[in-house]
Design a protein around this motif. Sequence first.
Motif, PDB file in Angstrom:
ATOM      1  N   HIS A  45      -4.520  -1.403   3.636  1.00  0.00           N
ATOM      2  CA  HIS A  45      -4.820  -0.780   2.343  1.00  0.00           C
ATOM      3  C   HIS A  45      -6.327  -0.686   2.132  1.00  0.00           C
ATOM      4  N   LEU A  83      -2.413   4.337   4.791  1.00  0.00           N
ATOM      5  CA  LEU A  83      -1.755   3.111   5.217  1.00  0.00           C
ATOM      6  C   LEU A  83      -1.434   3.222   6.705  1.00  0.00           C
ATOM      7  N   ALA A  94      -0.719   0.069  -0.640  1.00  0.00           N
ATOM      8  CA  ALA A  94      -0.647  -1.068   0.275  1.00  0.00           C
ATOM      9  C   ALA A  94       0.577  -1.019   1.161  1.00  0.00           C
TER      10      ALA A  94
END
Length: 313
Positions: A179, A233, A303
């Motif tokens: 992230h 990501l 994330a």
Amino acid sequence: MSFYLHCLSHTPLMGHVDPAPEILAEVHAVIHAARQRIAEFAPELVILFTPDHYNGFFYDLMPSFCIGMAAHTIGDFGTLAGSLSVPQELAESCAAAVLAAGVDSAVSYRMQLDHGAAQPLEMLLGGLREVPVIPVFINSVATPLPSFQRARLLGEAIGSWASGLDKRVLLLGSGGLSHQPPVPELAKVDGLMADRLKGSGRHLPADEREARTQRVILAAQRFVEDPNSLHPLNPEWDQWFLDILSEARMAELDSLGNAELSALAGKSTHEVKTWVAAFAALSSYGAYRTSDRYYRPVREWIAGFGSLSAQPL
């Protein structure tokens, strides 16, 4: 003495920008199951490896590592605010043992922490003071950053110390996987923002705190709409990292440099060093097995979200 470990991604965006209800329910079920396992273990001491996001640690004095003798959380993003139940004499003993093992760590008798510490304590234990906790800060955002090797050696030193306690010890690692949310960088800001990073941000006015919160929320909303608006990501790297931990191959990460990690998975991925330290602490007690592995990339939370438990064989 016995050990139990759980590592869990934290996210300040939970409850602010959430994924589809079925994904949210899935994550809550994972957290609930982990909380039940921890309750069955009934820890007598928690060692919490946690990062900070320029809420408690700043460039007026930025350590690579810091062990808290007393600590409190600020309640950012709606997380719990208040003091942790830190056993001071045990924390002092831990800090002395770490230094004796050749790992430099600062100490703090007024440690200020944010959601990175508050979330796992609330989600997995039910509050900030349910169990005595020694917080261990690992710098994960402010360059120069500690290496994977140093984080591993820190964990091994703490694990060796904890192995001598006649207690049930819960090792917690708190950090996102891949992230890169919009965290300011000292080299790229000036004026008021630079001053905030140098220490004046320790006690932000309410309006600035709210503006900061809204900036992160807006960035998450944009990331959902446009995956190219932030560093992508990297689920493949995340799964590889979870394999490394599951197979007790942490030393292989020693050769992965900080710049390379940032390029691979994002600049905030350095939070995984909290996971490495926790697993290194467990490994100092001997071989272990992992269980209850969970992973899902969640753009709404900017994330890769993971959860992983382990205990000695």
